[in-house]
Design an enzyme around this catalytic site. Structure first.
Site, PDB file in Angstrom:
ATOM      1  N   SER A   9      36.024  15.038   7.311  1.00 54.80           N
ATOM      2  CA  SER A   9      34.668  14.739   7.802  1.00 54.80           C
ATOM      3  C   SER A   9      33.674  14.224   6.775  1.00 54.80           C
ATOM      4  O   SER A   9      32.584  13.810   7.153  1.00 54.80           O
ATOM      5  CB  SER A   9      34.077  15.970   8.473  1.00 54.80           C
ATOM      6  N   LYS A  66      23.665  17.598   6.330  1.00 56.55           N
ATOM      7  CA  LYS A  66      24.318  17.699   7.637  1.00 56.55           C
ATOM      8  C   LYS A  66      23.771  18.933   8.346  1.00 56.55           C
ATOM      9  O   LYS A  66      23.583  19.979   7.710  1.00 56.55           O
ATOM     10  CB  LYS A  66      25.832  17.823   7.397  1.00 56.55           C
ATOM     11  N   SER A 119      33.122  14.083  11.035  1.00 60.06           N
ATOM     12  CA  SER A 119      31.967  14.526  11.773  1.00 60.06           C
ATOM     13  C   SER A 119      30.634  14.321  11.040  1.00 60.06           C
ATOM     14  O   SER A 119      29.590  14.305  11.669  1.00 60.06           O
ATOM     15  CB  SER A 119      32.115  16.006  12.108  1.00 60.06           C
TER      16      SER A 119
HETATM   17  N1  GLN Z   1      37.944  14.846  12.447  1.00 61.75           N
HETATM   18  C1  GLN Z   1      38.569  16.093  12.148  1.00 61.75           C
HETATM   19  C2  GLN Z   1      38.430  17.015  13.314  1.00 61.75           C
HETATM   20  O1  GLN Z   1      38.015  16.585  14.328  1.00 61.75           O
HETATM   21  C3  GLN Z   1      37.969  16.687  10.909  1.00 61.75           C
HETATM   22  C4  GLN Z   1      36.676  17.342  11.146  1.00 61.75           C
HETATM   23  C5  GLN Z   1      36.064  17.857   9.896  1.00 61.75           C
HETATM   24  O2  GLN Z   1      36.511  17.576   8.795  1.00 61.75           O
HETATM   25  N2  GLN Z   1      35.040  18.675  10.072  1.00 61.75           N
HETATM   26  O3  GLN Z   1      38.762  18.161  13.248  1.00 61.75           O
END
Ligand code: GLN
Length: 498
Positions: free
Chosen positions: A178, A79, A154
């Site tokens: 994420s 990532k 994400s």
């Molecule tokens: N979808 C969640 C957010 O928008 C989690 C994001 C993540 O785990 N980095 O914060």
């Protein structure tokens, strides 16, 4: 060698036996990237030449008999919020579009030492904030099972890289889901390790008390192989745990043998995870999973995690507070300045132009929210209160783990949604993480496993995929009991995902 069906284990066996080469593997994945990634957009950058050169070195090494490197020649995608020295690291943001990392993240160093080959960097929601990759400054990634749908986020790019055979395994980061949510949407396995199990040194911070790096793979065994390499203490991350402390004492460890003979694990089913808002196909899939674990001989027991309903609210106070502090450093002074801020004359101008043009809408929304909840007069009402409720959520798990060994529930309330479906309503988007956030707040490990076997998606098709969209379940365990998740996950894989 059929690279579609290989796992870390079969691939390394193949390498050692001379049945395939690392160069062949890397070239196969690069060819898949050329063929598919224009549409899917999993990668922001590929390290073609470097990867081929690293693979060639592996092939030399592989000739040494019994080479012990645990990820020998394994092509891995990262990532793009993890630093690789000499390469761009953007965090999916325009503000870092021209930033080049000056050192390797600890996980990158560990992967290289274990023999892995870094394929490149994958797409993500800006600074890991989002659930669909629609917040990436560089355009979204598409779900290979149906390109009209999001891959989740994400870490959407990493999930797609593995799902569409553009890397054998990948790393993502999980602050509120994420890793697990995109793994669920794309039909691959994803692990959020215990907070502190994996070093965060060289990971661009989102919310430091919640962030964890973890692996994606097609099988639980693949995940385990990567976790074994990346976990452990690191003097450069004071929140990481010294190696050796990670994992349970031998008495507590549920060994495979014990598992086979006694099925000692009891699986808790939290009633709060099966209520309103769960799509009917997810409910049905969860029934199947529970029946399957019972068929495998495990006991299941209904439990309650009574503070679950506050998890999302707590997360959206604690996380933005940490985001606002962490993102303060991107001020146009310390990192590369974006074109819009080049002409700025005063310090205030630099800040305004750099941050106003450099951050996308979601990043700005969270910085504002976080600054607000930390401000004098509101700190006690919001931030401090959220921290207290966070403790109650963690305590729910402590109590539950007195009765059961692991907890099972859906990873997400619905399968992958369509592009644009939730972009106008941030709260709808936030709700897709309702089942993943509690594990981050409590710091416990959680793994997402697809209900059905890995199916390499054909890709490029829009519309309803033949086999239906992937659906996944999640297993959560007490701190540092990743072993239990692997043991149970391996059993499930063996019986139902072969
Ligand atoms: N979808 C969640 C957010 O928008 C989690 C994001 C993540 O785990 N980095 O914060």
């Amino acid at each position: 060698m059929d690279f579609k069906s290989i796992t870390v284990k079969t691939y390394i066996e193949g390498l050692r036996a001379g049945a395939c080469s690392a160069v062949e593997a890397v070239e196969t994945y690069l060819a898949n990237i050329s063929a598919r990634d224009e549409v899917l957009h999993a990668y922001l950058e590929t390290y073609g030449e470097e990867a081929c050169a690293a693979a060639a070195r592996v092939d030399e090494e592989a000739r040494e008999r019994n080479n012990p490197k645990p990820l020998l020649g394994v092509p891995v995608a990262l990532k793009d919020n993890m630093l690789v020295a000499g390469h761009r690291t953007t965090a999916g943001s325009k503000i870092l579009a021209s930033y080049t990392a000056s050192y390797d993240a600890t996980v990158v160093k560990k992967l290289r030492d274990a023999g892995a080959v870094i394929m490149g960097k994958t797409n993500l929601d800006e600074f890991a904030m989002g659930s669909s990759t629609e917040n990436s400054a560089f355009g979204p990634t598409k779900n290979p099972h149906d390109i009209s749908r999001v891959p989740g986020g994400s870490s959407g790019g990493s999930a797609v890289a593995v799902a569409a055979d553009m890397a054998l395994v990948a790393l993502g980061s999980d602050t509120g889901g994420s890793i697990r949510q995109p793994a669920a949407f794309c039909g691959v396995v994803g692990l959020k390790p215990t907070y502190g199990a994996v070093s965060r040194h060289g990971l661009i911070a989102m919310a430091s008390s919640l962030d964890q790096i973890g692996p994606f793979g097609k099988t639980v065994e693949d995940i385990e192989a990567v976790f074994n390499v990346i976990h452990g203490g690191d003097p450069l991350d004071a929140t990481s745990l010294p190696a050796g402390q990670v994992g349970m004492s031998d008495q507590l460890r549920v060994t495979d043998d014990k598992l086979k003979n006694e099925k000692v694990l009891c699986i808790g089913i939290p009633r709060e995870y099966f209520g309103e808002g769960l799509a009917p196909e997810v409910t049905k899939a969860m029934d199947t999973v529970i029946t399957r674990f019972e068929e495998l001989g495990f006991k299941t027991k209904e439990i309650s995690l009574p503070h679950t309903k506050y998890a999302l609210s707590v997360y959206y106070l604690v996380m933005p507070a940490e985001v606002s502090a962490n993102l303060a450093r991107f001020d146009g002074v310390r990192y590369a300045r974006i074109p819009e801020a080049q002409e700025a004359k005063t310090l205030r101008d630099i800040y305004e132009l750099q941050r106003g043009y450099g951050f996308g809408a979601e990043a700005q929304r969270r910085i504002l929210l976080g600054t607000f909840v930390l401000s004098a007069g509101y700190y006690d009402a919001y931030y401090a209160k959220a921290q207290k409720v966070r403790t109650l959520i963690a305590r729910d798990f402590d109590n539950a783990f007195k009765e059961v060994d692991v907890i099972l529930g859906p990873t997400t309330p619905t399968p992958a949604f369509k592009f644009g479906e939730k972009t106008q309503d941030p709260v709808q988007m936030y709700l897709s993480d309702i089942f993943t956030i509690p594990a981050n707040l409590a710091g416990i490990p959680a793994i997402s496993i697809p209900v059905e076997k890995y199916n390499s998606p054909v890709g490029g098709e829009s519309g309803s995929p033949a086999g239906g969209l992937p659906i996944a379940f999640q297993l959560m365990a007490p701190h540092f009991r990743e072993e239990d998740l692997f043991a149970l996950g391996r059993e499930y894989d063996k019986a139902y995902r072969k």
